[in-house]
Design a protein around this motif. Structure first.
Motif, PDB file in Angstrom:
ATOM      1  N   MET A 170       0.823  -1.205   0.000  1.00  0.00           N
ATOM      2  CA  MET A 170       0.000   0.000   0.000  1.00  0.00           C
ATOM      3  C   MET A 170       0.858   1.257   0.000  1.00  0.00           C
ATOM      4  O   MET A 170       0.544   2.238  -0.653  1.00  0.00           O
ATOM      5  N   ASN A 171       2.022   1.189   0.698  1.00  0.00           N
ATOM      6  CA  ASN A 171       2.919   2.342   0.732  1.00  0.00           C
ATOM      7  C   ASN A 171       3.228   2.835  -0.670  1.00  0.00           C
ATOM      8  O   ASN A 171       3.148   4.027  -0.953  1.00  0.00           O
ATOM      9  N   ALA A 172       3.601   1.873  -1.537  1.00  0.00           N
ATOM     10  CA  ALA A 172       4.060   2.262  -2.865  1.00  0.00           C
ATOM     11  C   ALA A 172       2.953   2.970  -3.631  1.00  0.00           C
ATOM     12  O   ALA A 172       3.188   3.989  -4.293  1.00  0.00           O
ATOM     13  N   ILE A 173       1.734   2.445  -3.528  1.00  0.00           N
ATOM     14  CA  ILE A 173       0.634   3.042  -4.286  1.00  0.00           C
ATOM     15  C   ILE A 173       0.390   4.470  -3.820  1.00  0.00           C
ATOM     16  O   ILE A 173       0.294   5.398  -4.630  1.00  0.00           O
ATOM     17  N   ILE A 174       0.345   4.647  -2.495  1.00  0.00           N
ATOM     18  CA  ILE A 174       0.045   5.981  -1.963  1.00  0.00           C
ATOM     19  C   ILE A 174       1.164   6.960  -2.287  1.00  0.00           C
ATOM     20  O   ILE A 174       0.932   8.057  -2.806  1.00  0.00           O
ATOM     21  N   VAL A 175       2.405   6.520  -1.993  1.00  0.00           N
ATOM     22  CA  VAL A 175       3.528   7.450  -2.178  1.00  0.00           C
ATOM     23  C   VAL A 175       3.693   7.822  -3.647  1.00  0.00           C
ATOM     24  O   VAL A 175       3.919   8.988  -3.986  1.00  0.00           O
ATOM     25  N   SER A 176       3.547   6.830  -4.538  1.00  0.00           N
ATOM     26  CA  SER A 176       3.754   7.161  -5.953  1.00  0.00           C
ATOM     27  C   SER A 176       2.678   8.127  -6.439  1.00  0.00           C
ATOM     28  O   SER A 176       2.965   9.044  -7.209  1.00  0.00           O
ATOM     29  N   THR A 177       1.447   7.953  -5.977  1.00  0.00           N
ATOM     30  CA  THR A 177       0.401   8.888  -6.388  1.00  0.00           C
ATOM     31  C   THR A 177       0.719  10.295  -5.898  1.00  0.00           C
ATOM     32  O   THR A 177       0.657  11.275  -6.658  1.00  0.00           O
ATOM     33  N   LEU A 178       1.087  10.383  -4.610  1.00  0.00           N
ATOM     34  CA  LEU A 178       1.405  11.692  -4.054  1.00  0.00           C
ATOM     35  C   LEU A 178       2.549  12.353  -4.817  1.00  0.00           C
ATOM     36  O   LEU A 178       2.476  13.527  -5.195  1.00  0.00           O
ATOM     37  N   LEU A 179       3.585  11.548  -5.092  1.00  0.00           N
ATOM     38  CA  LEU A 179       4.742  12.105  -5.796  1.00  0.00           C
ATOM     39  C   LEU A 179       4.345  12.586  -7.186  1.00  0.00           C
ATOM     40  O   LEU A 179       4.812  13.618  -7.662  1.00  0.00           O
ATOM     41  N   GLY A 180       3.455  11.799  -7.828  1.00  0.00           N
ATOM     42  CA  GLY A 180       2.984  12.207  -9.147  1.00  0.00           C
ATOM     43  C   GLY A 180       2.320  13.572  -9.080  1.00  0.00           C
ATOM     44  O   GLY A 180       2.618  14.461  -9.895  1.00  0.00           O
ATOM     45  N   VAL A 181       1.471  13.743  -8.097  1.00  0.00           N
ATOM     46  CA  VAL A 181       0.775  15.026  -7.974  1.00  0.00           C
ATOM     47  C   VAL A 181       1.773  16.148  -7.668  1.00  0.00           C
ATOM     48  O   VAL A 181       1.719  17.230  -8.261  1.00  0.00           O
ATOM     49  N   ILE A 182       2.721  15.836  -6.775  1.00  0.00           N
ATOM     50  CA  ILE A 182       3.720  16.866  -6.445  1.00  0.00           C
ATOM     51  C   ILE A 182       4.485  17.282  -7.702  1.00  0.00           C
ATOM     52  O   ILE A 182       4.653  18.466  -7.982  1.00  0.00           O
ATOM     53  N   MET A 183       4.914  16.295  -8.474  1.00  0.00           N
ATOM     54  CA  MET A 183       5.709  16.619  -9.665  1.00  0.00           C
ATOM     55  C   MET A 183       4.917  17.486 -10.637  1.00  0.00           C
ATOM     56  O   MET A 183       5.477  18.304 -11.357  1.00  0.00           O
ATOM     57  N   MET A 184       3.595  17.277 -10.672  1.00  0.00           N
ATOM     58  CA  MET A 184       2.788  18.083 -11.591  1.00  0.00           C
ATOM     59  C   MET A 184       2.898  19.552 -11.257  1.00  0.00           C
ATOM     60  O   MET A 184       2.834  20.413 -12.133  1.00  0.00           O
ATOM     61  N   PHE A 185       3.058  19.847  -9.964  1.00  0.00           N
ATOM     62  CA  PHE A 185       3.064  21.259  -9.570  1.00  0.00           C
ATOM     63  C   PHE A 185       4.467  21.832  -9.424  1.00  0.00           C
ATOM     64  O   PHE A 185       4.629  23.019  -9.208  1.00  0.00           O
ATOM     65  N   VAL A 186       5.468  20.948  -9.533  1.00  0.00           N
ATOM     66  CA  VAL A 186       6.837  21.438  -9.373  1.00  0.00           C
ATOM     67  C   VAL A 186       7.179  22.480 -10.434  1.00  0.00           C
ATOM     68  O   VAL A 186       7.842  23.479 -10.163  1.00  0.00           O
ATOM     69  N   SER A 187       6.651  22.272 -11.633  1.00  0.00           N
ATOM     70  CA  SER A 187       7.015  23.205 -12.703  1.00  0.00           C
ATOM     71  C   SER A 187       6.483  24.610 -12.422  1.00  0.00           C
ATOM     72  O   SER A 187       6.953  25.574 -13.000  1.00  0.00           O
ATOM     73  N   TRP A 188       5.510  24.746 -11.552  1.00  0.00           N
ATOM     74  CA  TRP A 188       5.065  26.095 -11.171  1.00  0.00           C
ATOM     75  C   TRP A 188       6.093  26.743 -10.254  1.00  0.00           C
ATOM     76  O   TRP A 188       6.346  27.925 -10.310  1.00  0.00           O
ATOM     77  N   GLY A 189       6.674  25.920  -9.387  1.00  0.00           N
ATOM     78  CA  GLY A 189       7.608  26.462  -8.414  1.00  0.00           C
ATOM     79  C   GLY A 189       8.942  26.853  -9.023  1.00  0.00           C
ATOM     80  O   GLY A 189       9.533  27.848  -8.662  1.00  0.00           O
ATOM     81  N   THR A 190       9.433  26.026  -9.924  1.00  0.00           N
ATOM     82  CA  THR A 190      10.750  26.314 -10.491  1.00  0.00           C
ATOM     83  C   THR A 190      10.778  25.937 -11.964  1.00  0.00           C
ATOM     84  O   THR A 190      10.149  24.969 -12.369  1.00  0.00           O
ATOM     85  N   SER A 191      11.514  26.700 -12.754  1.00  0.00           N
ATOM     86  CA  SER A 191      11.634  26.338 -14.167  1.00  0.00           C
ATOM     87  C   SER A 191      13.023  25.776 -14.447  1.00  0.00           C
ATOM     88  O   SER A 191      13.380  25.530 -15.589  1.00  0.00           O
ATOM     89  N   ASN A 192      13.782  25.581 -13.381  1.00  0.00           N
ATOM     90  CA  ASN A 192      15.120  25.021 -13.535  1.00  0.00           C
ATOM     91  C   ASN A 192      15.001  23.500 -13.735  1.00  0.00           C
ATOM     92  O   ASN A 192      14.626  22.773 -12.825  1.00  0.00           O
TER      93      ASN A 192
END
Lengths: 473, 462
Positions: free
Chosen positions: B1-23
């Motif tokens: 279950m850890n993997a499913i939850i963490v990977s989903t969360l990370l996916g969502v985080i990565m989607m918004f990373v490009s707003w925070g930084t363009s590097n």
């Protein structure tokens, strides 16, 4: 530990060589390490060595086990003598990236020694392949004009053969009582008659390609011709022995019933190969091809003798494994010296060597006589026992095999006549005194030919225990 | 279950990373750190240190093997991202989004390694596939990439339809989506065959074959692999395919009896042999290394299908080893291929002279794919053959397998020959020292596993 060190020294030396760009230094390292290995091999052959045994792959129950009995000893001795001889005599040949060449040669030696020492089927297979891959690169990089296609044919042939053996190993392994690859467990595997036949066929294919037995020999003359001489020497002096070794070590003890019921078939194939190769040898003009076909003929005789299932045949082969290696090595070296200095291998272009370079001519005649198995030479002892065994097995086959002696005399003496005698040809006129080290090595080899020919008991002593295991129950 | 939850969360985080930084370099590193977090989270569950679980009513079931496969696939993905990070940057301008997509794919993978219910199988496959359609078409100004993406999407949807139909049939027969729901004879309480069940499983079989690109359902593979950006092909051909196999085995490990034992030992060898045949023979004739690798991946799938033949721990061991050996070697070869300016075999001519280290590495990867001893590929093949033989396969099947293994040597060695034995001036993009060092890591893993393959299984037993 002695057995482990004889494997690790060439391996480490090879890795070191990859980083030594200087040609002279590379030569010294290669020759030095191979001489050390030779010393170890003599020690093992005459004083024996304790088994080396360690865990390898636990989940498969495969062990890293090295053992040296008579059969292994005689072949280690041959391997260990061949490599320094090859390194010394070819040290002046022009090669680009010499260090890589020597490194690959030493990797090959590691593989060969491993094959002869392995007491575990998976380990055996591992080294079997390890000996092949460096040779693939050696021939393809440093070989003759048509090297790439021909080496590839050789590689695919032998690789496919060894894959068949791999299936054979799986087949036997699954039926062992203790699920182990040890040779003793393999001997006691519960195989049904059908399984034994299948396993026999699978193993035999691999060994038959390697030796090679007619009609699977087609890769060999081309490969010998196109390989750089040093590699040809390894191939014909040592590598073909892998096939014979496999038969003695694995095929005959593991599947005695199948071997006995197929003895006629194998012996007939072998003898056809012997006569066929001899006739082709008579027609050759190229020295290298002639020696290649002559080698096929001699190997064929050995494989025929093995399947007679007699102790004299086995004894003959055990001696001949060593003797054939030494003789063919001597012939190759002489041929190589001639080729390096005259630039040709065609016998038509040669002639009069005896007048121009008498020492070399004498050496050539010496090895040629050994090749015909004249009494007093080492090959006589082995081949006498071999013919004896085939004759006992079936007089007609014995007679048929006997023809090969006459044929051998024809092509070998013809070669000697064309190269050594007659008027001095233009090509031969280019000959200079071969370098001292090469001459010295040749004399040592010729010494071995006559010493073991007159007093073969040295070799009998080494191999006595193998013979006892195989034939005294 | 850890993997499913963490990977989903990370996916969502990565989607918004490009707003925070363009590097892009920073985005890349965040992605890599995320991968490490994911691996750690999974290892935590594996060892029982910390695991988030809630009752899924038998939808998901976590077992040691599934979690271990997760770890392996995540680690391979990590290595893949670590090596290919800069190449991914070069495609389009959505670095962070690609990482989000990768995490969603990994979420799909963690579902596929743990589903216990056919609906979860369906959801897992969809979560896995839809991001892949996007990755295939990522190079949106390239016509081939677009074509490949569309083709993949159409064919993929079609096969998902077949999958659904199969699941519906099975539901009709058993009244449940549960994976292990045999139909019992009321009198004897023994499993019986049922027409709807068999038909459903057959449809499932077809659809899964499509996903792992086994013949005769492989037609999409060469075009898609060839058209997709090379760096993504490398991922699709390895981690994604491996996950497909894990799901395939999970379904048919328990359910093959319902298909009828005889059916199984007829259709499976048929699919295996035709996959080996199509993959290997077609690969021989390819002039482009990329396309050759696409066909070789079909051929390798044929070998991996052997894992379905038997039903023992041997099979799991064999498949795990095969996945690792095949994936790492393929990622390695693709990593070299990306640096070539031209993908034809001739472009490798003379590489050994120009860049000996790179040529050596490529040779090693190809050796592993071909199954030459001293590399992990050899033991992968060995374990596989051993497993099917133990499971009772006839010798003929093994002989067919090794004949095709010999054919594969032919086309892999063509590249080796070009590199070492043919003169030429290969056109390659400049390669930094660090890039070569990363490839050495793969090479060393392959060599170590080539001598001590059991290192990989020790966890499962000790």
């Amino acid at each position: 530990m002695l057995l482990l060190s004889i494997l690790t020294i060439p391996f480490i030396a090879a890795i070191v060589l990859l980083f030594v760009k200087h040609n002279e230094k590379a030569n010294y390292i290669a020759i030095g390490s191979s001489v050390v290995i030779m010393a170890l091999a003599f020690n093992i052959a005459f004083n024996g060595a304790a088994n080396f045994d360690a865990d390898w792959i636990l989940s498969l129950n495969a062990r890293f086990i090295l053992t040296a009995d008579g059969l292994a000893k005689i072949l280690i001795l041959l391997t260990a003598i061949s490599f320094p001889v090859i390194f010394i005599t070819t040290s002046k040949n022009e090669l680009r990236n010499r260090n890589q060449f020597l490194a690959l040669m030493l990797f090959t030696q590691t593989g060969l020694l491993g094959v002869f020492l392995a007491g575990d089927a998976l380990l055996f297979y591992f080294f079997w392949e390890l000996a092949l891959i460096p040779v693939y690169f050696l021939c393809s990089i440093w070989g003759g004009e048509k090297r790439i296609a021909i080496t590839f044919k050789f590689f695919i042939y032998t690789f496919l053969g060894s894959l068949f053996m791999l299936i054979g190993i799986i087949l036997v392994y699954t039926n062992t009582t203790d699920h182990s690859f040890l040779i003793t467990s393999f001997k006691h595997a519960n195989l049904t008659h059908g399984q034994q036949l299948a396993a026999f066929a699978l193993f035999f294919t691999a060994f038959a390609i390697k030796m090679p037995i007619f009609p699977l020999h087609t890769w060999q003359p081309d490969a010998y011709e196109q390989s750089p001489t040093a590699v040809t020497m390894v191939l014909s002096a040592v590598m073909v022995k892998m096939g014979l070794y496999g038969i003695i070590r694995w095929l005959l003890p593991l599947f005695p019933a199948a071997a006995a019921s197929h003895a006629n078939f194998v012996i007939v194939l072998s003898l056809i190969g012997v006569i066929y190769a001899s006739f082709i040898a008579i027609r050759q003009d190229d020295v290298k091809r002639l020696i290649a076909y002559s080698s096929i003929a001699h190997i064929g005789l050995m494989s025929a003798a093995l399947f007679t299932n007699t102790s004299i045949g086995m004894q003959g082969v055990l001696i001949q494994l060593f003797s054939h290696g030494i003789n063919v090595l001597g012939l190759w070296i002489v041929a190589d010296i001639i080729e390096q200095q005259t630039g040709t291998r065609s016998m038509k272009a040669l002639g009069g060597l005896a007048k121009k370079q008498p020492t070399l001519a004498i050496l050539l005649v010496g090895f040629a006589l050994a090749n015909i198995a004249l009494p007093l030479t080492n090959a006589f002892v082995g081949e006498f026992l071999i013919f004896n065994a085939i004759f006992q097995f079936n007089p007609w086959m014995g007679a048929f095999a006997g023809v090969s002696v006459v044929l051998a005399a024809i092509y070998t003496l013809n070669m000697v006549q064309k190269i050594a005698y007659g008027s001095v040809s233009d090509a031969t006129n280019l000959m200079q005194v071969p370098n001292k080290s090469a001459q010295f090595v040749l004399m040592v080899l010729l010494g071995i030919v006559f010493v073991t020919g007159v007093y073969p008991q040295v070799l009998f002593n080494i191999t006595a225990d193998t013979l006892q295991q195989l034939f005294v129950k | 279950m850890n993997a499913i939850i963490v990977s989903t969360l990370l996916g969502v985080i990565m989607m918004f990373v490009s707003w925070g930084t363009s590097n892009t370099k920073l985005q890349r590193n965040i992605g890599l750190v995320g991968m490490l977090v994911l691996i750690l989270a999974n290892i935590a569950q594996m060892n029982g240190w910390l695991s988030v679980n809630f009752d899924t009513k038998g939808m998901l079931a976590f077992n040691a093997i599934g979690l271990y496969v997760n770890t392996i696939l995540f680690t391979i993905t990590f290595i893949y991202l670590w090596i290919n990070g800069e190449e991914i940057d070069k495609i389009g301008n959505h670095t962070a989004d690609y990482y989000a997509i990768f995490f969603f794919i990994l979420c799909g993978i963690s579902i596929l390694t743990s589903f216990d219910n056919l609906l979860m199988l369906f959801i897992g496959i969809e979560i896995l596939s839809i991001p892949l359609y996007i990755l295939t078409g990522a190079d949106k100004k390239n016509l081939f990439s677009n074509e490949a993406s569309l083709k993949y999407f159409l064919m993929g949807s079609f096969s998902t339809g077949i999958l659904l139909l199969g699941i519906a049939f099975i539901y009709g027969a058993t009244g449940s989506f549960h994976l292990n729901m045999p139909i019992l004879n009321p009198a004897t309480n023994l499993p019986v065959e049922h027409f709807l069940m068999s038909a459903g499983l057959l449809l499932l079989f077809v659809s899964m074959n499509f996903k792992v690109s086994a013949a005769p359902f492989h037609f999409w593979t060469p075009d898609v692999y060839d058209g997709a950006p090379t760096v993504f092909t490398s991922f699709m051909a390895t981690v994604v395919k491996a996950a497909g196999f894990v799901a395939f085995i999970k379904v048919f490990e328990v359910q093959r009896i319902a298909l009828g034992q005889n059916t199984w030992i007829i259709i499976l060898p048929f699919v295996i042999v035709s996959t080996l045949l199509v993959g290997n023979i077609t690969a021989v004739f390819q002039r482009s290394v990329k396309r050759m690798l696409a066909y070789s991946s079909i051929a390798q799938a044929g070998f991996m299908l052997f894992a379905l033949y038997g039903n023992s721990t041997f099979n799991n061991e064999a498949l795990i080893l095969y996945i690792v050996a095949y994936s790492l070697a393929t990622i390695g070869v693709f990593a070299v291929l990306i640096k070539m300016k031209d993908y034809s075999i001739e472009s490798f001519n003379g590489l050994a002279k120009q860049n000996p280290a790179l040529a050596f590495l490529t040779t090693l990867f190809l050796f592993s794919l071909a199954g030459i001893p001293l590399t992990a590929g050899f033991f992968a093949k060995y374990y596989m053959l051993n497993a099917i033989f133990t499971a009772g396969a006839g010798i003929w099947l093994l002989v067919v397998a090794i004949l095709f293994a010999a054919v594969s040597v032919y086309y892999y060695f063509k590249v080796v020959q070009a590199m070492y034995f043919v003169e030429g001036a290969p056109a390659i993009h400049p390669i930094e020292k660090s890039y070569a060092r990363k490839l050495w890591v793969i090479a060393i893993i392959l060599l170590v596993l080539g001598v001590f393959p059991s290192l990989l299984f020790n966890y499962l037993y000790f």
